[in-house]
Design an enzyme around this catalytic site. Structure first.
Site, PDB file in Angstrom:
ATOM      1  CG  ASN A  10      -1.711   1.256   1.375  1.00 53.52           C
ATOM      2  OD1 ASN A  10      -1.843   2.022   0.414  1.00 53.52           O
ATOM      3  ND2 ASN A  10      -2.266   1.499   2.558  1.00 53.52           N
ATOM      4  CE  LYS A  12       0.226   3.609   4.627  1.00 56.00           C
ATOM      5  NZ  LYS A  12       0.058   3.768   6.045  1.00 56.00           N
ATOM      6  CG  HIS A 104      -5.811   2.001   5.255  1.00 59.10           C
ATOM      7  ND1 HIS A 104      -5.332   3.004   6.067  1.00 59.10           N
ATOM      8  CD2 HIS A 104      -4.782   1.133   5.082  1.00 59.10           C
ATOM      9  CE1 HIS A 104      -4.064   2.749   6.361  1.00 59.10           C
ATOM     10  NE2 HIS A 104      -3.713   1.617   5.773  1.00 59.10           N
ATOM     11  CD  GLU A 106      -2.897   5.768   6.507  1.00 61.21           C
ATOM     12  OE1 GLU A 106      -2.927   5.791   5.266  1.00 61.21           O
ATOM     13  OE2 GLU A 106      -1.949   5.284   7.162  1.00 61.21           O
ATOM     14  CD  GLU A 176      -3.575  -2.429   7.550  1.00 62.45           C
ATOM     15  OE1 GLU A 176      -2.475  -2.675   7.058  1.00 62.45           O
ATOM     16  OE2 GLU A 176      -4.207  -1.384   7.321  1.00 62.45           O
ATOM     17  N   GLY A 182       2.378   2.388  10.645  1.00 64.82           N
ATOM     18  CA  GLY A 182       3.317   3.497  10.430  1.00 64.82           C
ATOM     19  C   GLY A 182       4.026   3.946  11.692  1.00 64.82           C
ATOM     20  CB  SER A 222       5.249  -1.593  12.029  1.00 66.26           C
ATOM     21  OG  SER A 222       4.835  -0.251  12.201  1.00 66.26           O
TER      22      SER A 222
HETATM   23  C1  PEP Z   1      -0.778   0.263   6.050  1.00 68.77           C
HETATM   24  O1  PEP Z   1      -0.800   1.409   5.681  1.00 68.77           O
HETATM   25  O2  PEP Z   1      -1.712  -0.493   5.747  1.00 68.77           O
HETATM   26  C2  PEP Z   1       0.361  -0.187   6.853  1.00 68.77           C
HETATM   27  C3  PEP Z   1       0.305  -1.364   7.403  1.00 68.77           C
HETATM   28  O3  PEP Z   1       1.417   0.664   6.966  1.00 68.77           O
HETATM   29  P1  PEP Z   1       2.857   0.332   7.644  1.00 68.77           P
HETATM   30  O4  PEP Z   1       3.325  -0.974   7.083  1.00 68.77           O
HETATM   31  O5  PEP Z   1       3.732   1.475   7.259  1.00 68.77           O
HETATM   32  O6  PEP Z   1       2.622   0.236   9.116  1.00 68.77           O
END
Ligand code: PEP
Length: 263
Positions: A10, A12, A104, A106, A176, A182, A222
């Site tokens: 992803n 973003k 997601h 975000e 998640e 992040g 992460s």
């Molecule tokens: C995500 O945006 O779905 C995500 C898991 O980001 P990151 O791997 O940077 O934590």
């Protein structure tokens, strides 16, 4: 149950068409001649979808490249009309999009997407035969307040409302934990496995054991090359949704390699 792991990048709001080209060329050169027992998906920003489709088409023709599937990061819950800034599922289909990331955190927290909106988007995606990567997860405050299971139950039940068993067979879930996205803080494999097992049991309640046993549940938050193997070894974790660590071809590839086996 043999579920094929799925690793999705992803990106973003990163990588326009030229950076997409750099990434894909580098990634393809690294994986040339190899096949993995996993599915690989890249979700660039909308403006890079055409470039991605083009590159993958050419690469497949020229070097029988590793099949990378394409994902969008969002879609509209509407078909067409006065929705400034929005992109419909039919438009996505023109770019050979296989998957769309929905729900997601975000989108939920920054753009106020509710479970009802996410549900409408999931339905639109399925109408267009696009596979949702449906994200769910709790905040740290919710986890600390002992609400992990009730939050997941609401997100799953409301998000999947009126979706059929067939729709579910074309859907990937992504657990998640918001506090791990992040932040550099990863859920322990125990925390992740517990949540995944619970989500699978929810799917069994709603759709039966068979569907639950087949659905793939990615972990996101992460994921890095050095923690992928441990997370992916958990029985209910079937791949990863990766943000930051999927912006570099080598790091994305190392996650896939460490989290899966070469065919
Ligand atoms: C995500 O945006 O779905 C995500 C898991 O980001 P990151 O791997 O940077 O934590």
């Amino acid at each position: 149950m043999n579920r094929k792991p799925i690793f999705a990048a992803n990106w973003k709001m990163n990588k326009g068409p030229s950076e997409t080209e750099d990434f894909i060329k580098s990634f393809l050169s690294k994986v040339q001649g190899q096949t993995f027992n996993s599915e690989i998906v890249v979700a660039p920003p909308f403006v890079s979808l055409a470039k991605l489709a083009d590159l993958l088409h050419t690469a497949t023709a020229v070097q029988n490249a590793h099949a990378i599937q394409t994902a969008a990061q969002n879609c509209s819950q509407f078909d067409s009309g006065a929705y400034t800034g929005e992109i419909s599922v039919l438009m996505l289909r023109e770019f050979f999009v296989h998957y769309v990331i929905l729900g997601h955190s975000e989108r939920r927290s920054i753009y106020g997407e509710t479970d009802a909106i996410i549900n409408a988007k999931l339905k639109k995606a399925r109408e267009a035969n696009i596979r949702p990567i449906f994200c769910i997860g709790e905040t740290l405050a919710e986890r600390e307040a002992g609400k992990l299971e009730s939050v997941l139950r609401t997100q799953v039940t409301e998000g999947l409302r009126d979706l059929s068993e067939k729709d579910l067979s074309e859907t990937v879930l992504a657990y998640e934990p918001v506090w791990a996205i992040g932040t550099g803080v990863t859920a322990t494999s125990e925390q992740a496995q517990d949540a995944h097992q619970f989500v699978r049991s929810l799917i069994a309640e709603l759709y039966g054991q068979d569907t639950a046993a087949k659905i793939r549940i990615q972990y996101g938050g992460s994921v890095k090359p050095n923690n992928a193997a441990e997370l992916m070894a958990c029985p209910d974790i079937d791949g990863a949704l990766i943000g930051g660590a999927a912006l570099e071809p080598q790091s994305f590839l190392d996650i896939i390699r460490n989290g899966t086996q070469e065919a």
